[in-house]
Design a protein around this motif. Structure first.
Motif, PDB file in Angstrom:
ATOM      1  N   ILE A  96      -0.417   4.506   7.636  1.00  0.00           N
ATOM      2  CA  ILE A  96      -0.868   4.517   6.238  1.00  0.00           C
ATOM      3  C   ILE A  96      -2.351   4.196   6.145  1.00  0.00           C
ATOM      4  CG2 ILE A  96      -0.610   3.430   3.974  1.00  0.00           C
ATOM      5  CD1 ILE A  96       2.323   2.895   4.678  1.00  0.00           C
ATOM      6  N   VAL A 148      -5.414   6.559   4.633  1.00  0.00           N
ATOM      7  CA  VAL A 148      -6.201   6.153   3.464  1.00  0.00           C
ATOM      8  C   VAL A 148      -7.673   5.963   3.802  1.00  0.00           C
ATOM      9  CG1 VAL A 148      -6.530   4.333   1.730  1.00  0.00           C
ATOM     10  CG2 VAL A 148      -4.217   5.106   2.335  1.00  0.00           C
ATOM     11  N   GLU A 197      -2.155   1.387  -5.211  1.00  0.00           N
ATOM     12  CA  GLU A 197      -2.393   0.399  -4.163  1.00  0.00           C
ATOM     13  C   GLU A 197      -3.255   0.976  -3.035  1.00  0.00           C
ATOM     14  OE1 GLU A 197       1.795  -2.110  -4.746  1.00  0.00           O
ATOM     15  OE2 GLU A 197       1.681  -0.445  -3.330  1.00  0.00           O
ATOM     16  N   LYS A 198      -3.041   2.249  -2.729  1.00  0.00           N
ATOM     17  CA  LYS A 198      -3.864   2.892  -1.709  1.00  0.00           C
ATOM     18  C   LYS A 198      -5.317   2.999  -2.168  1.00  0.00           C
ATOM     19  CE  LYS A 198      -0.062   5.532   0.305  1.00  0.00           C
ATOM     20  NZ  LYS A 198       0.564   6.869   0.461  1.00  0.00           N
ATOM     21  N   ILE A 228       0.839  -1.208   0.000  1.00  0.00           N
ATOM     22  CA  ILE A 228       0.000   0.000   0.000  1.00  0.00           C
ATOM     23  C   ILE A 228       0.873   1.258   0.000  1.00  0.00           C
ATOM     24  CG2 ILE A 228      -2.077  -0.970   1.030  1.00  0.00           C
ATOM     25  CD1 ILE A 228      -1.083  -0.115   3.775  1.00  0.00           C
ATOM     26  N   ASP A 229       1.980   1.201  -0.746  1.00  0.00           N
ATOM     27  CA  ASP A 229       2.883   2.354  -0.759  1.00  0.00           C
ATOM     28  C   ASP A 229       2.811   3.166  -2.054  1.00  0.00           C
ATOM     29  OD1 ASP A 229       4.070   0.469  -2.375  1.00  0.00           O
ATOM     30  OD2 ASP A 229       5.917   0.305  -1.200  1.00  0.00           O
ATOM     31  N   LYS A 247      -8.509   1.511  -0.189  1.00  0.00           N
ATOM     32  CA  LYS A 247      -9.682   2.329   0.132  1.00  0.00           C
ATOM     33  C   LYS A 247     -10.952   1.688  -0.393  1.00  0.00           C
ATOM     34  CE  LYS A 247     -11.471   7.039  -0.191  1.00  0.00           C
ATOM     35  NZ  LYS A 247     -11.212   8.416  -0.682  1.00  0.00           N
ATOM     36  N   ASP A 249      -0.002   5.177  -4.942  1.00  0.00           N
ATOM     37  CA  ASP A 249      -1.357   5.716  -5.017  1.00  0.00           C
ATOM     38  C   ASP A 249      -2.351   4.674  -5.535  1.00  0.00           C
ATOM     39  OD1 ASP A 249      -0.484   8.140  -4.070  1.00  0.00           O
ATOM     40  OD2 ASP A 249      -0.323   9.077  -6.042  1.00  0.00           O
TER      41      ASP A 249
END
Length: 298
Positions: free
Chosen positions: A190, A194, A148-149, A143-144, A153, A146
Motif C-alpha cells: 500500500i 501511494v 487516508e491514503k 490507510i485503506d 501521501k 482514499d
C-alpha cells in the motif's frame, strides 16, 4: 602645294578621329572594368553577408530551439543526488543510535507510531514547521480509504519517511508465519502504491518480533527497530504538559535515544515542547536519511 596641304589636313583629321575612337574605347573599357569590379565587390559582399546571415540564422535557430525547449518545459535533468553518507548506526542491543565517524553523539530520533489515525497530519505539519525530522510508522488499517491514503501521501511529500507497523497491529508471536507475512508485506504494498517507494523501516507492534519477521524485514531491505523509551500510553501522561515534561526530563534520555510516540491528541499537543526541550538540552534530532541501512536495502 594644294595636294600637300590637303594630305596634311586629311592626316590631321584622321588622327583626330582615331584618337576619339581610342578614347571612347578606353572609356568603355574603364567603364566595363569598373562595372566588373563593382560586380565582384557586390558578389563578395553578398557572400560575406550570406555567410553572416547563415551564422545568424543558425544562432537564431539554436536560440529558438532553446526557447522552445524552455517553453515546453523540456529541461536537462540534473544528475541524481548521491545518497547521504550514514551518520548513525542502530545498536540492536539497546535500540539506540551510535554516531559514525565525527557525527554528533548527543542526538535523538523521533518516531510516531499508529499513523495516520486522527492527528498524524497535524503532527507532521508541526514537525515540518519546527524543521524536526521523524519517522511515521503506519498501520494498514489507517490507510485503506482514499482519504487516508491522501493523508499518507501528504505526510510523505512533506519529507517524512514512512515506516511499516503492520496491517492490523497484532502480536506477531501469536499468529502463524503466513499471517505475519501478510501483515508486513500488505503495508509495504500500500505504501509503495501511494508514495512510490516501500518503507525502509520496520517496527513490530509491542516491540515483539519473531525469527520469521526478522528474516522477512531483512529480505525487504528494512531496518528493524524498537525504541528506548516512550510514555504516551500511560494514563498519567495522557495530557500535553505531563507528557512533554517526562519525554524531555526522563533519566532514560541519553545519547542516541530512540523516542517512541503515537498518533494521539495529547502527544500532538506535547510535540512542540518535546522538540524544543530536546534542543534546549543540546540534542541534535537525527535525520532518518542519515541512518545506516542493512546491506540488503536497495
Amino acid at each position: 602645294m594644294k595636294i600637300g596641304r590637303n594630305w596634311m589636313l586629311c592626316a590631321a583629321l584622321a588622327a583626330i578621329l582615331l584618337g576619339g575612337c581610342m578614347g571612347q574605347e578606353d572609356a568603355e573599357d574603364s567603364g566595363t572594368n569598373d562595372a566588373a569590379n563593382q560586380q565582384d565587390e557586390q558578389i563578395e559582399e553578398q557572400e560575406d553577408s550570406g555567410g553572416s546571415e547563415g551564422n545568424s540564422t543558425e544562432s537564431a535557430d539554436v536560440a529558438d530551439e532553446s526557447d522552445k525547449g524552455e517553453e515546453s518545459g523540456e529541461k536537462q535533468e540534473p544528475a541524481s543526488a548521491e545518497p547521504a553518507e550514514p551518520l548513525y548506526e542502530l545498536n540492536e542491543a539497546t535500540w539506540s543510535f551510535e554516531p559514525i565517524g565525527n557525527a554528533e553523539p548527543k542526538a535523538a530520533l523521533l518516531t510516531i507510531d499508529d499513523a495516520p489515525d486522527k492527528h498524524a497530519l497535524e503532527m507532521a505539519k508541526t514537525l515540518k514547521e519546527l524543521e524536526a525530522p521523524a519517522i511515521f510508522f503506519v498501520n494498514g488499517h489507517f490507510i485503506d480509504t482514499d482519504e487516508e491514503k491522501a493523508v499518507l501521501k501528504e505526510i510523505h511529500e512533506m519529507g517524512f519517511p514512512i515506516g511499516n507497523h503492520t496491517m492490523s497491529h497484532p502480536n506477531l508471536q501469536q499468529i502463524p508465519e503466513e499471517a505475519q507475512r501478510e501483515e508486513i508485506l500488505g503495508v509495504n504494498e500500500i505504501v509503495a502504491q501511494v508514495t512510490g517507494e516501500k518503507p525502509k523501516f520496520f517496527r513490530a507492534p509491542f516491540g515483539v518480533n519473531t525469527d520469521f519477521t526478522r528474516q522477512l524485514a531483512a529480505e525487504e531491505g528494512m531496518l528493524l527497530m524498537n525504541w528506548t523509551y516512550g510514555y504516551d500510553w500511560e494514563p498519567e501522561y495522557q495530557n500535553g504538559e505531563a507528557l512533554a515534561d517526562i519525554m524531555v526530563n526522563t533519566e532514560l534520555l541519553n545519547n542516541g535515544a530512540n523516542l517512541l510516540m503515537h498518533d494521539r491528541e495529547w502527544t500532538a499537543a506535547a510535540l512542540p515542547k518535546i522538540v524544543q526541550g530536546l534542543r534546549d538540552k543540546g540534542y541534535t534530532l537525527i535525520d532518518p536519511v542519515t541512518i545506516k541501512m542493512p546491506e540488503t536495502a536497495q
